[in-house]
Design a protein around this motif. Structure first.
Motif, PDB file in Angstrom:
ATOM      1  N   TRP A 183      37.679  37.023  39.019  1.00 41.93           N
ATOM      2  CA  TRP A 183      36.396  37.314  39.657  1.00 41.93           C
ATOM      3  C   TRP A 183      35.258  37.051  38.675  1.00 41.93           C
ATOM      4  O   TRP A 183      35.406  37.267  37.472  1.00 41.93           O
ATOM      5  CB  TRP A 183      36.318  38.783  40.082  1.00 41.93           C
ATOM      6  N   ALA A 184      34.127  36.626  39.205  1.00 43.59           N
ATOM      7  CA  ALA A 184      32.915  36.490  38.391  1.00 43.59           C
ATOM      8  C   ALA A 184      31.710  36.701  39.293  1.00 43.59           C
ATOM      9  O   ALA A 184      31.720  36.322  40.467  1.00 43.59           O
ATOM     10  CB  ALA A 184      32.845  35.124  37.731  1.00 43.59           C
ATOM     11  N   THR A 185      30.657  37.315  38.748  1.00 47.25           N
ATOM     12  CA  THR A 185      29.399  37.477  39.467  1.00 47.25           C
ATOM     13  C   THR A 185      28.409  36.462  38.915  1.00 47.25           C
ATOM     14  O   THR A 185      28.090  36.492  37.725  1.00 47.25           O
ATOM     15  CB  THR A 185      28.841  38.909  39.297  1.00 47.25           C
ATOM     16  N   LEU A 186      27.925  35.566  39.780  1.00 50.27           N
ATOM     17  CA  LEU A 186      27.151  34.414  39.336  1.00 50.27           C
ATOM     18  C   LEU A 186      25.823  34.314  40.072  1.00 50.27           C
ATOM     19  O   LEU A 186      25.625  34.948  41.116  1.00 50.27           O
ATOM     20  CB  LEU A 186      27.973  33.137  39.564  1.00 50.27           C
ATOM     21  N   LYS A 206      49.147  29.465  48.442  1.00 50.78           N
ATOM     22  CA  LYS A 206      49.200  29.544  46.983  1.00 50.78           C
ATOM     23  C   LYS A 206      47.817  29.574  46.350  1.00 50.78           C
ATOM     24  O   LYS A 206      47.648  30.050  45.228  1.00 50.78           O
ATOM     25  CB  LYS A 206      49.991  28.349  46.437  1.00 50.78           C
ATOM     26  N   VAL A 207      46.844  29.003  47.052  1.00 50.78           N
ATOM     27  CA  VAL A 207      45.487  28.923  46.499  1.00 50.78           C
ATOM     28  C   VAL A 207      44.513  29.546  47.488  1.00 50.78           C
ATOM     29  O   VAL A 207      44.532  29.238  48.683  1.00 50.78           O
ATOM     30  CB  VAL A 207      45.076  27.459  46.232  1.00 50.78           C
ATOM     31  N   MET A 208      43.684  30.429  46.994  1.00 46.15           N
ATOM     32  CA  MET A 208      42.614  31.009  47.796  1.00 46.15           C
ATOM     33  C   MET A 208      41.374  31.107  46.905  1.00 46.15           C
ATOM     34  O   MET A 208      41.401  31.751  45.858  1.00 46.15           O
ATOM     35  CB  MET A 208      42.981  32.391  48.337  1.00 46.15           C
ATOM     36  N   ILE A 209      40.311  30.444  47.329  1.00 48.64           N
ATOM     37  CA  ILE A 209      39.042  30.462  46.599  1.00 48.64           C
ATOM     38  C   ILE A 209      38.012  31.098  47.513  1.00 48.64           C
ATOM     39  O   ILE A 209      37.992  30.830  48.726  1.00 48.64           O
ATOM     40  CB  ILE A 209      38.590  29.041  46.228  1.00 48.64           C
ATOM     41  N   ALA A 226      29.544  36.599  44.336  1.00 50.76           N
ATOM     42  CA  ALA A 226      30.855  36.841  43.724  1.00 50.76           C
ATOM     43  C   ALA A 226      31.757  35.654  44.016  1.00 50.76           C
ATOM     44  O   ALA A 226      31.923  35.254  45.169  1.00 50.76           O
ATOM     45  CB  ALA A 226      31.473  38.124  44.270  1.00 50.76           C
ATOM     46  N   PHE A 227      32.299  35.081  42.956  1.00 50.28           N
ATOM     47  CA  PHE A 227      33.246  33.979  43.067  1.00 50.28           C
ATOM     48  C   PHE A 227      34.633  34.503  42.720  1.00 50.28           C
ATOM     49  O   PHE A 227      34.795  35.260  41.753  1.00 50.28           O
ATOM     50  CB  PHE A 227      32.850  32.855  42.103  1.00 50.28           C
ATOM     51  N   PHE A 228      35.654  34.146  43.510  1.00 51.14           N
ATOM     52  CA  PHE A 228      36.999  34.575  43.148  1.00 51.14           C
ATOM     53  C   PHE A 228      38.014  33.478  43.409  1.00 51.14           C
ATOM     54  O   PHE A 228      37.830  32.620  44.274  1.00 51.14           O
ATOM     55  CB  PHE A 228      37.396  35.865  43.860  1.00 51.14           C
ATOM     56  N   TRP A 229      39.085  33.502  42.621  1.00 54.36           N
ATOM     57  CA  TRP A 229      40.168  32.537  42.720  1.00 54.36           C
ATOM     58  C   TRP A 229      41.476  33.284  42.565  1.00 54.36           C
ATOM     59  O   TRP A 229      41.724  33.939  41.563  1.00 54.36           O
ATOM     60  CB  TRP A 229      40.038  31.460  41.643  1.00 54.36           C
ATOM     61  N   SER A 230      42.321  33.206  43.593  1.00 54.48           N
ATOM     62  CA  SER A 230      43.586  33.916  43.602  1.00 54.48           C
ATOM     63  C   SER A 230      44.634  33.169  42.784  1.00 54.48           C
ATOM     64  O   SER A 230      44.703  31.933  42.808  1.00 54.48           O
ATOM     65  CB  SER A 230      44.065  34.064  45.056  1.00 54.48           C
ATOM     66  N   LEU A 231      45.451  33.917  42.063  1.00 52.47           N
ATOM     67  CA  LEU A 231      46.541  33.312  41.297  1.00 52.47           C
ATOM     68  C   LEU A 231      47.589  34.363  40.989  1.00 52.47           C
ATOM     69  O   LEU A 231      47.320  35.566  41.058  1.00 52.47           O
ATOM     70  CB  LEU A 231      46.033  32.686  40.003  1.00 52.47           C
TER      71      LEU A 231
END
Length: 417
Positions: A183-186, A206-209, A226-231
């Motif tokens: 997660w990041a707040t941009l 497998k990938v969720m953005i 808020a930006f997020f990338w699942s892994l």
């Protein structure tokens, strides 16, 4: 019930809200926080009508509304084909409901400022390790075994990995989730994103953005996203070892509109890894220790209910203490009030998780072809809207709440920047 001495472990949303409710009900309350200065943890979150109703009961709705970004729908598309595979709209169900995306700092500041105004004591730098019952009192001890507080009731609001919950006789088994998320707040200025939606892109499961407009932490500050990338949590070291540029290239290929956000990330330290676990304390109390929020229950974040469930717990516990004649009756009433709602949404969150975070191509195929089609057929749009809003079954009455009239705020919120 007589006036109680209450210690609240944890100065997160659950602990702060519980302290406000109980102090205003006439109890003597103090909050114990392990950090030297209370502060928010995490990036953005989506406040649902459930959590917003709790804030309204505390007189804080207008404050949080002025900071957040209204969300009308959750939209997800296949990153390769562009096909819509998720489209949940709040207005598919009656009532004028909506979500409000906020920075965690905004929610924390709103509740913390109210605690300060109310004069509720916060003790910081207290690293709690255990609680023991002595007669009709609950005694808190720190990591050195030194007594730090003596209360009629201790409320554990210290989170999913609570030490107090782990040592309780009702300690639940913890199931660590395979997938987590960066997660990041941009800065949202000039970025290409839907200002009224939680937007996501998928490659199978497998990938969720995701991009979530989260408003501002304080009045006068710029709006953020808020930006997020699942892994997989187990893949984090491998991803980092491959380098930040390679990671950015992968995301850019999936979703070119993310470029303006990726350009702001220059170091892994700007990303926070969120780990998730499934656990349920049954019952959510042990003698004079009661659990709320993630200390009582936690699960995967697919339905975005975590903070909202925590606020409902705080309201329900306060209502039980006001309504019952003695502490054992109140704790049992609190458990009954939250049991069905918590169980339902934990089950739903677990059921939805494999469709968005798993290694299964078959499940992703079912999601993209069958589930997305069925979701368009009445009454499914309204049903999905109620699930996302947290209102599939009534969470308000058992907690002593009356749901806010959302349509009264519609014209005001429509004009928000």
């Amino acid at each position: 019930m007589k006036q109680l001495d209450i210690g609240v472990a944890g100065a997160g949303p659950a602990g702060l809200a519980a302290a406000l409710f109980l102090s205003r009900a006439g109890h003597r309350v103090e909050i114990l926080e392990r950090f030297e200065a209370p502060a928010p943890v995490g990036s953005g979150l989506l406040m649902q009508p459930t959590g917003l109703t709790v804030l309204a009961a505390l007189g804080l709705f207008e404050t949080i509304q002025s900071l957040g970004s209204r969300i009308d729908r959750l939209h997800g598309a296949d990153a390769t084909s562009g096909r819509t595979v998720l489209d949940v709209r709040y207005d598919a169900a009656p009532g004028g409901r909506y979500g409000l995306a906020v920075q965690r700092a905004a929610l924390f500041n709103t509740l913390h400022d109210a605690v300060v105004v109310d004069g509720i004591r916060i003790r910081t730098g207290v690293n709690l390790a255990s609680v023991e019952t002595r007669g009709d009192r609950a005694v808190l001890k720190n990591a050195e075994g030194v007594e730090v507080g003596d209360y009629d009731l201790v409320i554990d609001a210290s989170g999913a990995r609570s030490v107090l919950a782990a040592k309780s006789v009702t300690a639940p088994a913890i199931r660590e989730m395979t997938y987590g998320a960066f997660w990041a707040t941009l800065d949202g200025q000039g970025g290409a994103y839907d200002r009224r939606a939680l937007s996501q892109r998928y490659d199978k499961a497998k990938v969720m953005i995701g991009l979530l407009p989260t408003g501002r932490a304080q009045v006068g500050e710029p709006h953020r996203v808020a930006f997020f990338w699942s892994l997989k949590v187990g893949d984090v070291d491998e991803v980092k070892a491959a380098g930040l540029d390679r990671w950015k290239t992968i995301i850019r290929n999936y979703w070119p509109d993310c470029v303006s956000f990726l350009d702001q990330i220059e170091d892994w330290d700007q990303l926070t890894l969120a780990r998730y676990a499934h656990r349920t304390a049954q019952p959510p109390f042990s003698e004079r220790l009661v659990f709320i929020g993630d200390s009582a229950h936690s699960t995967s974040p697919q339905l975005g209910q975590g903070a909202n469930m925590a606020l409902l717990d705080a309201a329900a516990l306060s209502h039980a203490l006001v309504s019952c004649a003695d502490l054992p009756s109140a704790l049992a009433a609190y458990a009954r009030a939250r049991r069905n709602h918590v169980r339902l949404f934990q089950l739903l969150s677990l059921a939805f998780t494999p469709f968005y975070q798993s290694d299964s191509s078959v499940i992703a195929w079912v999601r993209d072809r069958l589930v997305s089609t069925i979701a368009k057929v009445p009454p499914m749009p309204a049903l999905l809207a109620s699930i996302v809003a947290g209102t599939l079954i009534d969470p308000f009455g058992p907690a002593g709440l009356t749901e806010r009239k959302w349509q009264e705020d519609l014209s005001l919120l429509s004009g928000m920047a």
